[in-house]
Design a protein around this motif. Structure first.
Motif, PDB file in Angstrom:
ATOM      1  N   ARG A  79      -1.113  -0.523   4.360  1.00 56.00           N
ATOM      2  CA  ARG A  79      -2.020   0.608   4.480  1.00 56.00           C
ATOM      3  C   ARG A  79      -2.180   0.977   5.946  1.00 56.00           C
ATOM      4  O   ARG A  79      -1.850   0.192   6.836  1.00 56.00           O
ATOM      5  CB  ARG A  79      -3.375   0.279   3.846  1.00 56.00           C
ATOM      6  N   GLU A  80      -2.707   2.165   6.187  1.00 54.13           N
ATOM      7  CA  GLU A  80      -2.757   2.688   7.551  1.00 54.13           C
ATOM      8  C   GLU A  80      -3.570   1.790   8.486  1.00 54.13           C
ATOM      9  O   GLU A  80      -3.186   1.590   9.641  1.00 54.13           O
ATOM     10  CB  GLU A  80      -3.349   4.099   7.524  1.00 54.13           C
ATOM     11  N   HIS A  81      -4.683   1.275   8.002  1.00 51.39           N
ATOM     12  CA  HIS A  81      -5.501   0.416   8.859  1.00 51.39           C
ATOM     13  C   HIS A  81      -4.716  -0.811   9.314  1.00 51.39           C
ATOM     14  O   HIS A  81      -4.788  -1.214  10.482  1.00 51.39           O
ATOM     15  CB  HIS A  81      -6.763  -0.020   8.107  1.00 51.39           C
ATOM     16  N   ALA A  82      -3.960  -1.404   8.400  1.00 50.10           N
ATOM     17  CA  ALA A  82      -3.158  -2.577   8.757  1.00 50.10           C
ATOM     18  C   ALA A  82      -2.094  -2.218   9.793  1.00 50.10           C
ATOM     19  O   ALA A  82      -1.819  -2.996  10.713  1.00 50.10           O
ATOM     20  CB  ALA A  82      -2.514  -3.167   7.503  1.00 50.10           C
ATOM     21  N   LEU A  83      -1.495  -1.045   9.656  1.00 46.48           N
ATOM     22  CA  LEU A  83      -0.500  -0.599  10.642  1.00 46.48           C
ATOM     23  C   LEU A  83      -1.138  -0.459  12.017  1.00 46.48           C
ATOM     24  O   LEU A  83      -0.554  -0.852  13.031  1.00 46.48           O
ATOM     25  CB  LEU A  83       0.102   0.732  10.211  1.00 46.48           C
ATOM     26  N   ASN A  84      -2.348   0.127  12.052  1.00 48.32           N
ATOM     27  CA  ASN A  84      -3.043   0.273  13.329  1.00 48.32           C
ATOM     28  C   ASN A  84      -3.366  -1.082  13.941  1.00 48.32           C
ATOM     29  O   ASN A  84      -3.335  -1.247  15.165  1.00 48.32           O
ATOM     30  CB  ASN A  84      -4.333   1.077  13.127  1.00 48.32           C
ATOM     31  N   ARG A  85      -3.685  -2.048  13.091  1.00 50.86           N
ATOM     32  CA  ARG A  85      -3.961  -3.399  13.591  1.00 50.86           C
ATOM     33  C   ARG A  85      -2.708  -4.031  14.220  1.00 50.86           C
ATOM     34  O   ARG A  85      -2.786  -4.749  15.203  1.00 50.86           O
ATOM     35  CB  ARG A  85      -4.479  -4.284  12.460  1.00 50.86           C
ATOM     36  N   VAL A  86      -1.569  -3.779  13.615  1.00 51.72           N
ATOM     37  CA  VAL A  86      -0.307  -4.335  14.138  1.00 51.72           C
ATOM     38  C   VAL A  86       0.047  -3.695  15.471  1.00 51.72           C
ATOM     39  O   VAL A  86       0.443  -4.378  16.434  1.00 51.72           O
ATOM     40  CB  VAL A  86       0.834  -4.140  13.118  1.00 51.72           C
ATOM     41  N   LEU A  87      -0.099  -2.362  15.556  1.00 51.56           N
ATOM     42  CA  LEU A  87       0.284  -1.655  16.780  1.00 51.56           C
ATOM     43  C   LEU A  87      -0.783  -1.731  17.864  1.00 51.56           C
ATOM     44  O   LEU A  87      -0.471  -1.617  19.048  1.00 51.56           O
ATOM     45  CB  LEU A  87       0.577  -0.193  16.461  1.00 51.56           C
ATOM     46  N   GLY A  88      -2.058  -1.903  17.462  1.00 50.69           N
ATOM     47  CA  GLY A  88      -3.146  -1.907  18.439  1.00 50.69           C
ATOM     48  C   GLY A  88      -3.624  -3.297  18.784  1.00 50.69           C
ATOM     49  O   GLY A  88      -4.840  -3.529  18.883  1.00 50.69           O
TER      50      GLY A  88
END
Length: 496
Positions: A421-430
């Motif tokens: 999900r988008e939140h998880a992607l942001n956690r990986v990149l951020g």
């Protein structure tokens, strides 16, 4: 002539009854789906209140003084962690700003923490309602419009050119205010009303020192009233969309006037009954006055006033080519829709998937149609990919470079069989550095993803916790909802 008119009237009445029964069943099915969602959210609220009482109750009640005490550091950390499950829902539902303000607040009382969780559950419930009902209304409009065009075509020698309905048409109609407000406003007004009621229930309960049992019963009562309002909204909005679709179908097939058809039973009100069988010029139709729905849960409809004609063949204009084609009048609605609507619609939809997904979209229309109609699991994944990519593209705070990284990261894990999900992607990149923080690579994360879940959160989500990295996945879909760096497991996790 009188016999022909009578036969024509019987044809339209029969069609109106069949369509009304079909639409009522669909509305009832949606009401049942909403009921299950209310039950799920109520269960979540009961669980959160029970945890609150277990932590802070004395003699099975919580005083307002106890409720207003600030969270200690450990409690605050647990509270922040519990908000993680809402992050992806917040981004998808458009309430990420509100969540971020709460998440970053350094001092918060026990009561505020519980109120925040209640409010987030309301956001979750009503965001889901909005999206599901919007899809329902879109299908109602589209189906009614095409059925109207088809039915009028059966009574005419030549079928007029008609439009192929697209989502933008529905959005324009939903944005038009009627009965005092537009579609989304009515959804959010009920959300605000229910949220206020639940907040008042919490505050009054703590002042009185109510027991857990009494508090949960009051929550159930408030939720039940809101569910009843939601059912009224479903039936009324659906009737409105069906009426709007029929009106467009009448216009585009050359119908000049319509006949008001009241529901003939004891539930029909005097206002609707007085209009039954009256004819009105289409140009003078006015919703709520001489055109349905006249009131909430109105079950009345209309039928076009047409001449009755008999013939074995009719001419139908293909909306894609603009050419007139002669077909048998006995062509069924399903056959007609497949030939004149769906084949062209599939091509347009495939082109849209190509635009959004690029090289990851099916290469040919045949491949696209095969996935859509025969491979339900693959079709579901492809729809979710498109939804996520569109959300990424529409987020103004993302730079073009960051959007590309989000999509690339999503595809990397998707190719390995994991949906993020988008939140998880942001956690990986951020990823952040600092005290108790460290960075990790995609390859390291993929290695953890290939390990089994070894913990479970109180909300049911599964956790893979290895080497200080916790990967949290939804318990129903298996989607990765968050990635958190932690030195030790959370105290409320259950080891598997």
């Amino acid at each position: 002539m009188a016999a022909a008119d009578k036969l024509n009237g019987a044809y339209w009445r029969k069609r109106a009854i069949e369509l009304a029964e079909k639409q009522k069943q669909e509305d009832d099915d949606l009401c049942l789906r909403f009921h299950r969602e209310y039950e799920r959210i109520l269960h979540e609220l009961d669980k959160e209140i029970s945890i609150f009482y277990a932590r802070y109750a004395a003699n099975e009640s919580v005083s307002m003084a106890d409720a207003r005490r600030l969270l200690r550091d450990a409690e605050l950390e647990d509270f922040r962690m519990s908000l993680d499950e809402f992050r992806d829902k917040a981004l998808a539902g458009g309430f990420d700003k509100e969540l971020e303000e709460v998440y970053l607040r350094s001092r918060i009382s026990r009561l505020q923490a519980l109120q925040t969780q209640v409010e987030l559950r309301m956001m979750e419930l009503f965001s889901s309602q909005r999206d599901v009902l919007r899809d329902h209304l879109q299908e109602r409009y589209t189906d009614t419009y095409y059925r109207t065009v088809y039915a009028v075509s059966q009574q005419a020698d030549v079928a007029s050119t008609f439009a192929r309905i697209d989502p933008q048409t529905i959005e324009r109609i939903l944005a038009v205010s009627w009965v005092g407000s537009e579609f989304s406003s009515r959804i959010w007004a009920d959300k605000d009303k229910l949220t206020r009621e639940l907040m008042q229930t919490l505050s009054r309960g703590f002042v009185r020192g109510d027991s857990l049992d009494r508090m949960t019963k009051e929550f159930a009562q408030r939720m039940g009233v809101s569910e009843s309002r939601a059912a009224t909204l479903i039936h009324t909005e659906s009737a409105h969309m069906a009426a709007e679709a029929a009106e467009q179908g009448y216009r585009e097939t050359g119908v000049q006037s319509y006949r008001f058809e009241a529901a003939l039973d004891l539930k029909t009100c005097a206002v609707c009954g007085a209009l039954d069988q009256r004819e009105f010029p289409l140009a003078e139709h006015e919703t709520g006055i001489n055109y349905p729905p006249l009131h909430p849960r109105c079950r009345c409809t209309t039928v076009p006033v047409t001449e009755f004609r008999i013939g074995s063949k009719r001419a139908a204009r293909n909306p894609a080519t603009g050419k007139t084609e002669y077909v048998e009048k006995k062509l069924t609605y399903e056959e007609w829709r497949k030939k004149y609507v769906e084949e062209d619609a599939d091509k347009t939809e495939w082109e849209e998937y190509q635009r959004v997904l690029g090289e990851k979209a099916p290469k040919t229309l045949e491949e696209f149609r095969n996935i859509k109609y025969t491979e339900s699991k693959k079709w579901g994944i492809m729809m979710e990919n498109k939804r996520l990519f569109e959300k990424i593209d529409s987020t103004e705070t993302y730079s073009p470079e960051y959007r590309a990284k989000l999509k690339e990261t999503y595809q990397y894990f998707s190719d390995a069989g994991f949906a993020f999900r988008e939140h998880a992607l942001n956690r990986v990149l951020g990823q952040k550095t600092g005290k108790d923080k460290f960075t990790f690579t995609k390859e390291e994360l993929l290695r953890i993803l290939n390990k089994p879940a070894n913990y479970q959160q109180p909300d049911g989500k599964y956790v893979r916790f290895y080497d200080g990295i916790s990967v949290i996945s939804a318990d129903d879909t298996g989607e990765i909802v968050s990635v958190v760096v932690k030195r030790t497991p959370r105290k409320d996790w259950t080891a598997l």
